[in-house]
Design an enzyme around this catalytic site. Structure first.
Site, mmCIF file in Angstrom:
data_model
loop_
_atom_site.group_PDB
_atom_site.id
_atom_site.type_symbol
_atom_site.label_atom_id
_atom_site.label_comp_id
_atom_site.label_asym_id
_atom_site.label_seq_id
_atom_site.Cartn_x
_atom_site.Cartn_y
_atom_site.Cartn_z
ATOM 1 N N VAL A 1 1.798 7.131 0.622
ATOM 2 C CA VAL A 1 1.192 5.977 1.387
ATOM 3 C C VAL A 1 -0.209 6.088 0.770
ATOM 4 O O VAL A 1 -1.004 7.083 0.371
ATOM 5 C CB VAL A 1 1.073 6.519 2.724
ATOM 6 C CG1 VAL A 1 0.142 5.381 3.635
ATOM 7 C CG2 VAL A 1 2.510 6.680 3.487
ATOM 8 N N CYS A 2 -0.880 4.829 0.608
ATOM 9 C CA CYS A 2 -2.250 4.622 -0.003
ATOM 10 C C CYS A 2 -3.021 3.996 1.070
ATOM 11 O O CYS A 2 -2.834 2.937 1.270
ATOM 12 C CB CYS A 2 -2.204 3.713 -1.171
ATOM 13 S SG CYS A 2 -3.767 3.299 -1.699
ATOM 14 N N LEU A 3 -3.554 5.344 1.905
ATOM 15 C CA LEU A 3 -4.504 4.599 3.005
ATOM 16 C C LEU A 3 -6.028 5.343 3.073
ATOM 17 O O LEU A 3 -5.891 6.554 2.912
ATOM 18 C CB LEU A 3 -3.810 4.963 4.271
ATOM 19 C CG LEU A 3 -4.227 4.700 5.586
ATOM 20 C CD1 LEU A 3 -4.433 3.046 5.929
ATOM 21 C CD2 LEU A 3 -3.286 5.259 6.718
ATOM 22 N N ASN B 1 0.645 -1.266 -0.056
ATOM 23 C CA ASN B 1 -0.031 0.177 0.013
ATOM 24 C C ASN B 1 0.949 1.433 0.049
ATOM 25 O O ASN B 1 0.488 2.272 0.414
ATOM 26 C CB ASN B 1 -0.994 0.082 1.161
ATOM 27 C CG ASN B 1 -1.688 -1.121 1.190
ATOM 28 O OD1 ASN B 1 -1.817 -1.971 2.286
ATOM 29 N ND2 ASN B 1 -2.663 -1.571 0.419
#
Length: 158
Positions: free
Chosen positions: A91-93, A84
């Site tokens: 950051v992919c959140l 992620n």
């Protein structure tokens, strides 16, 4: 002082008083020595008893002028091997995406805890880095060896 800078000044004060043990978060200094509250250097330790343990994962947090209405951009420097985390380090959140889980009530501490949790609990429904995602899906043991190696390379030397 804008709403954004007032909120960040308050968050800095709260962090200095009640930060999370092992983490650090501090605004970057400008050339004139004053603090740039819109850009922070952050360190997130790997959780104990996980392949991430022992590593200190550094990232930049860039807050938009519209914060807290819009989330900060969080980017690991150097980029991490993680399903992620985009190859750029971003950051992919969901809590960092205003279209998904962002809420203006989220604070610095909650964001950093969310990122630390993401390290050990990748979201398979939202991959950002295909090599890490494929290894995580197909060969968990090899994935964890790679993460332990990354943790070893990022030992906290402070």
């Amino acid at each position: 002082m804008s709403l954004c800078t007032m909120r960040l000044a308050e968050e800095r004060k709260q962090w200095k008083k009640n930060g999370i043990y092992g983490f650090y978060a501090r605004p970057v200094k400008k050339e004139d020595g004053t603090l740039n509250l819109l850009e922070w250097d952050v360190g997130i330790p790997g959780k104990p008893d996980t392949p991430w343990a022992g590593g200190m994962y550094t990232l930049k947090m860039i807050f938009p002028e519209e914060y807290p209405a819009k989330p900060p951009k969080c980017k690991f420097t150097p980029p991490l091997f993680h399903p992620n985390v985009f190859p750029s380090g971003t950051v992919c959140l969901s809590i960092l995406d205003e279209e998904k889980g962002w809420k203006a009530s989220l604070n610095l501490k909650q964001i950093l805890q969310g990122i630390q949790t993401l390290l050990t609990e990748p979201n398979a429904a939202d991959p950002a880095q295909s090599d890490a995602f494929q290894l995580f899906q197909k060969d968990k043991a090899q994935y964890e060896r790679r993460i332990r190696q990354q943790a070893h390379e990022r030992r906290d030397t402070t």
